[in-house]
Design a protein around this motif. Structure first.
Motif, PDB file in Angstrom:
ATOM      1  N   ASN A   1      -9.058  -8.961  -3.677  1.00 24.95           N
ATOM      2  CA  ASN A   1      -8.366  -7.726  -3.572  1.00 24.95           C
ATOM      3  C   ASN A   1      -8.075  -6.609  -4.574  1.00 24.95           C
ATOM      4  OD1 ASN A   1      -5.712  -6.474  -2.786  1.00 24.95           O
ATOM      5  ND2 ASN A   1      -5.451  -7.664  -1.082  1.00 24.95           N
TER       6      ASN A   1
ATOM      7  N   HIS B   1      -1.044   3.288  -3.023  1.00 26.86           N
ATOM      8  CA  HIS B   1      -0.236   2.431  -2.576  1.00 26.86           C
ATOM      9  C   HIS B   1       1.069   2.615  -3.518  1.00 26.86           C
ATOM     10  CE1 HIS B   1      -3.850   0.555  -0.894  1.00 26.86           C
ATOM     11  NE2 HIS B   1      -2.974   0.022  -0.193  1.00 26.86           N
TER      12      HIS B   1
ATOM     13  N   GLN C   1       4.317   0.238  -4.231  1.00 27.39           N
ATOM     14  CA  GLN C   1       4.881  -0.971  -3.677  1.00 27.39           C
ATOM     15  C   GLN C   1       5.610  -1.677  -5.121  1.00 27.39           C
ATOM     16  OE1 GLN C   1       2.020  -3.552  -2.042  1.00 27.39           O
ATOM     17  NE2 GLN C   1       1.674  -2.292  -0.166  1.00 27.39           N
TER      18      GLN C   1
ATOM     19  N   ARG D   1       6.494  -9.192  -1.152  1.00 28.06           N
ATOM     20  CA  ARG D   1       6.807  -7.672  -1.230  1.00 28.06           C
ATOM     21  C   ARG D   1       8.051  -7.471  -1.143  1.00 28.06           C
ATOM     22  NH1 ARG D   1       5.214  -4.123   3.774  1.00 28.06           N
ATOM     23  NH2 ARG D   1       7.424  -4.518   4.086  1.00 28.06           N
TER      24      ARG D   1
ATOM     25  N   THR E   1       8.057  -0.752  -0.370  1.00 27.67           N
ATOM     26  CA  THR E   1       6.865   0.026  -0.068  1.00 27.67           C
ATOM     27  C   THR E   1       6.945   1.252   0.179  1.00 27.67           C
ATOM     28  OG1 THR E   1       4.676  -0.054   1.098  1.00 27.67           O
ATOM     29  CG2 THR E   1       6.471  -0.680   2.459  1.00 27.67           C
TER      30      THR E   1
ATOM     31  N   ARG F   1      -8.210  -2.038   4.736  1.00 34.10           N
ATOM     32  CA  ARG F   1      -6.634  -2.450   4.404  1.00 34.10           C
ATOM     33  C   ARG F   1      -6.576  -3.933   4.482  1.00 34.10           C
ATOM     34  NH1 ARG F   1      -4.347   2.045   4.935  1.00 34.10           N
ATOM     35  NH2 ARG F   1      -5.003   3.744   6.342  1.00 34.10           N
ATOM     36  N   TRP F   2      -5.917  -4.230   3.323  1.00 34.70           N
ATOM     37  CA  TRP F   2      -5.664  -5.635   2.826  1.00 34.70           C
ATOM     38  C   TRP F   2      -4.348  -5.776   1.991  1.00 34.70           C
ATOM     39  CZ3 TRP F   2     -10.017  -8.581  -0.454  1.00 34.70           C
ATOM     40  CH2 TRP F   2      -9.623  -9.737  -0.244  1.00 34.70           C
ATOM     41  N   PRO F   3      -3.342  -6.112   3.054  1.00 34.82           N
ATOM     42  CA  PRO F   3      -2.043  -6.216   2.134  1.00 34.82           C
ATOM     43  C   PRO F   3      -1.901  -7.384   1.298  1.00 34.82           C
ATOM     44  CG  PRO F   3      -1.645  -6.760   4.580  1.00 34.82           C
ATOM     45  CD  PRO F   3      -3.461  -6.235   4.343  1.00 34.82           C
TER      46      PRO F   3
ATOM     47  N   PRO G   1       0.731 -10.242   3.460  1.00 32.36           N
ATOM     48  CA  PRO G   1       0.507 -10.000   4.953  1.00 32.36           C
ATOM     49  C   PRO G   1       1.732 -10.602   5.843  1.00 32.36           C
ATOM     50  CG  PRO G   1      -0.748 -11.902   4.129  1.00 32.36           C
ATOM     51  CD  PRO G   1      -0.117 -11.407   3.284  1.00 32.36           C
TER      52      PRO G   1
ATOM     53  N   LYS H   1      -0.169   2.027   6.014  1.00 33.95           N
ATOM     54  CA  LYS H   1      -0.432   1.797   4.643  1.00 33.95           C
ATOM     55  C   LYS H   1       0.519   0.616   4.042  1.00 33.95           C
ATOM     56  CE  LYS H   1      -0.768   5.889   3.078  1.00 33.95           C
ATOM     57  NZ  LYS H   1      -0.737   6.987   2.103  1.00 33.95           N
TER      58      LYS H   1
END
Length: 364
Positions: free
Chosen positions: A123, A151, A153, A165, A168, A347-349, A352, A363
């Motif tokens: 990632n 991004h 965050q 997180r 954001t 997309r790959w947080p 998640p 996003k």
């Protein structure tokens, strides 16, 4: 809190093709957990995209195809290593431009398959998050401010693969806002460095809003700041060079104030979540971390809150493969290996399970 294992030394090949830099690197993770960069080669595609005022995905993907094999060979030569001396292959698998990601992931898988090596799908955000382990030997946990073109965050980094997180962006990322501000004011691409350079000649005297300032959740919103900049520019049209410089200085100051306020709130939540005895370290990562005004503002906040500020070298804030190789080595050291069916992901947080921020786009 899990501790990292101490396997024998690992040498990892890293590949980065998520946007408009083609990069390859070799990094050694020593048994002690120390990281050493053996070679780090980056080829920017800036000249290819400058006339369009932004990255063209198809041009980027084709450039990766043309450059990547040559860069990997150059990296091996620089490190004086052969494929038989590598312990694994790591490639950025997301988030990013899907065409470019496919180029890097396919190349990484091909090398891993041909050489019988483990493959790690990295990632890109985690690679940024883990960079201070490579550059400063920083261990977990710590607070991360990730500021890039795509991004913005605030996260608690608890361990490899363990992220919470806190905040954001609800709309534009900070780097995206700088790029759009530069385009609005007729400055060159990339916008971040152009705005910063113009701001040096300007006076931050134009009143611009500080969106989300003082809110209890440390989210960001930057689209309104960009809109306010446009209105102020329209009032002054046609713009003189001094007008542009003053607008840039005022925009940059507003952005620094917003980020400082949001980060201060995240520091409070970090202490609440982990306790006052937790390591108090703030890491700034991502391309916008190179902005000197932002660095100075966050250094002040960190000092006020009793946090140690960790700033990776500027060349490791922007996209590079050393951070990808290091993230791959940290994962391999923990036995976290992917199979050759691992997908590329636009997309790959990192977290998640984080609740969607009210009003945020995809996003978030």
């Amino acid at each position: 809190m899990a501790t990292a294992p101490n396997p024998p030394d690992l040498v990892m090949l890293g590949i980065e093709t998520s946007c408009d830099e083609t990069a390859a690197a070799l990094v050694r993770r020593e048994a002690s957990g120390k990281g050493v960069i053996l070679a780090n080669v980056v080829r920017s595609q800036l000249a290819l995209h400058a006339e369009f005022g932004g990255v063209v995905p198809e041009i980027a993907a084709r450039a990766h195809v043309e450059l990547l094999d040559v860069l990997i060979a150059e990296t091996l030569t620089e490190a004086r290593l052969g494929f038989d001396e590598i312990d694994g292959v790591a490639a950025t698998a997301g988030p990013g431009l899907i065409g470019g990601l496919i180029v890097g992931v396919t190349t990484g898988k091909a090398i891993a398959l041909a050489r019988g090596l483990p493959f790690i799908a990295v990632n890109h955000l985690e690679a940024h998050a883990l960079t201070p382990g490579l550059t400063h030997g920083l261990r977990f946990p710590y607070l991360l401010l990730l500021v890039s073109g795509g991004h913005t965050q605030l996260l608690i980094v608890k361990d490899v693969g363990q992220y919470t997180r806190l905040g954001t962006t609800l709309d534009d990322a900070l780097g995206e806002a700088f790029d759009k501000a530069a385009k609005l004011l007729g400055l060159d691409y990339p916008g971040g460095p152009a705005v910063e350079e113009a701001a040096k000649r300007g006076r931050a005297t134009i009143a611009l809003p500080r969106p989300m300032h003082g809110r209890p959740e440390p989210h960001f919103s930057l689209a309104g700041l960009k809109t306010a900049l446009r209105h102020e520019a329209m009032k002054r049209a046609p713009l003189s060079e001094q007008d542009v410089a003053d607008l840039c200085a005022s925009f940059q100051e507003a952005a620094a104030d917003v980020v400082s306020d949001r980060t201060r709130r995240a520091m409070e939540l970090y202490a609440d979540a982990l306790g006052n005895d937790a390591q108090r370290a703030l890491v700034i990562a991502g391309g916008v971390a190179a902005n000197q005004r932002l660095r100075a503002a966050l250094a002040k906040v960190a000092a006020e809150q009793g946090f140690t500020l960790i700033l990776p070298p500027v060349d490791l804030c922007t996209d590079n493969a050393a951070m990808v190789a290091w993230a791959g080595a940290e994962r391999l050291a923990r036995g976290l290996v992917d199979d050759l069916a691992a997908p590329s992901r636009a997309r790959w947080p990192l977290d998640p399970d984080a609740a969607p921020a009210l009003g945020a786009g995809t996003k978030a």
